[in-house]
Design an enzyme around this catalytic site. Sequence first.
Site, PDB file in Angstrom:
ATOM      1  N   ASP A 139       0.836  -1.206   0.000  1.00  0.00           N
ATOM      2  CA  ASP A 139       0.000   0.000   0.000  1.00  0.00           C
ATOM      3  C   ASP A 139       0.870   1.254   0.000  1.00  0.00           C
ATOM      4  O   ASP A 139       2.010   1.230   0.455  1.00  0.00           O
ATOM      5  CB  ASP A 139      -0.876   0.028   1.263  1.00  0.00           C
ATOM      6  CG  ASP A 139      -2.102  -0.868   1.145  1.00  0.00           C
ATOM      7  OD1 ASP A 139      -2.395  -1.365   0.046  1.00  0.00           O
ATOM      8  OD2 ASP A 139      -2.781  -1.059   2.180  1.00  0.00           O
ATOM      9  N   ARG A 195      -1.047  -0.394  -8.660  1.00  0.00           N
ATOM     10  CA  ARG A 195      -2.402   0.097  -8.350  1.00  0.00           C
ATOM     11  C   ARG A 195      -2.365   1.616  -8.391  1.00  0.00           C
ATOM     12  O   ARG A 195      -1.507   2.244  -7.768  1.00  0.00           O
ATOM     13  CB  ARG A 195      -2.806  -0.356  -6.939  1.00  0.00           C
ATOM     14  CG  ARG A 195      -4.161   0.196  -6.494  1.00  0.00           C
ATOM     15  CD  ARG A 195      -4.372   0.010  -4.984  1.00  0.00           C
ATOM     16  NE  ARG A 195      -4.314  -1.352  -4.567  1.00  0.00           N
ATOM     17  CZ  ARG A 195      -4.008  -1.731  -3.312  1.00  0.00           C
ATOM     18  NH1 ARG A 195      -3.762  -0.829  -2.385  1.00  0.00           N
ATOM     19  NH2 ARG A 195      -3.967  -3.010  -3.013  1.00  0.00           N
TER      20      ARG A 195
END
Length: 305
Positions: A131, A181
């Site tokens: 992340d 992402r």
Amino acid sequence: MRAALMAASRRDGVRRVVEHAPVSRRVVKRFVPGSSVDDAVRATRELVDAGLWVSLDYLGEDITEVAQAKATAAAYLTLLDELAAAGLAAKAEVSVKLSAIGQALDRSLAVDNAREICAAAQSAGTTVTLDAEDHTTTDGTLDVLRELRTDFPSVGGVLQAYLRRTEADCRDLAGAGSRIRLCKGAYDEPESVAYKRRAEVDASYVRCLRALLEGDGYPMIATHDPAMVSAATDIIDENRRPADGYEFQMLYGIRPDEQQRLAREGRIMRVYIPYGDEWYGYLVRRLAERPANVKFFLRSLASRR
Ligand code: FDA
């Protein structure tokens, strides 16, 4: 709105009230399916049975002790075992915040923990995405990503379109085998490093989409925004991207009908499932990005049902 909410959320009193208000659990359930690994596996099973893919995040960030970092890494190892045992690993990867496994304490502790998680993911038959957190960690996280990818080439990273640097990062990371992402970004960042106006963030998101979708990597398009979804499908069509050459991603509990619609179109739609007890930071970011979520929360607090 976002800045005010984030600032209020950092006050201990506010945190105590939100964490202990009787209704909080019920509101949190909309975004976090439960605390235990069993809850996480159950939610994964439901989504996979409904034709969706999953990324699981064991909640906990900004830890301050080595023991917490180790406990978080251990929780991921248990989760990966359970996903493999349940036959779910092919469609369920894990998302990891380096701050939850020791990045701020000692880089090598975080890298060792991340390596252990990557190795467990590889034996389970799945992979890991790191992340993105606040901008002070961007260089460090991308550096760890590069290091991990030498041994675990499928490890993915996250870029945040609100950062001014991100279009260049997208170009750097759009090569073959690179899983990236793209999200708008969820932290309260200074104007010196981030676009602050919504229109600027959206324009940057589209430029970044283009850089990734015109490259040779594997873009993971993380947004609930209908305008961004539509821009992405246009660029996907223009570039004749095959259905297994990219994916959409959304958060658990947000726009489930849209998640189903994209899956029914034959696209890979991955749902990000956070689980665990440390839901406070995650909930605050979800409330900060959407006034309707705050109204929903306040209404629940007021009704106390
Ligand atoms: P935005 O919040 O700008 O909303 C735009 C529009 O989307 C709204 O006007 C509405 O139409 C629709 N919408 C949004 N929320 C809705 C809701 N609850 N119900 C109905 N419609 C809604 N961030 C980060 O900093 N680091 C990370 O690693 C990640 N990881 C990540 C993974 C995944 C899978 C997702 C989806 C998101 C993240 N994020 C993240 C969070 C991300 O940066 C961002 O904060 C949120 O996704 C919100 O931005 P949106 O692009 O969804 O649109």
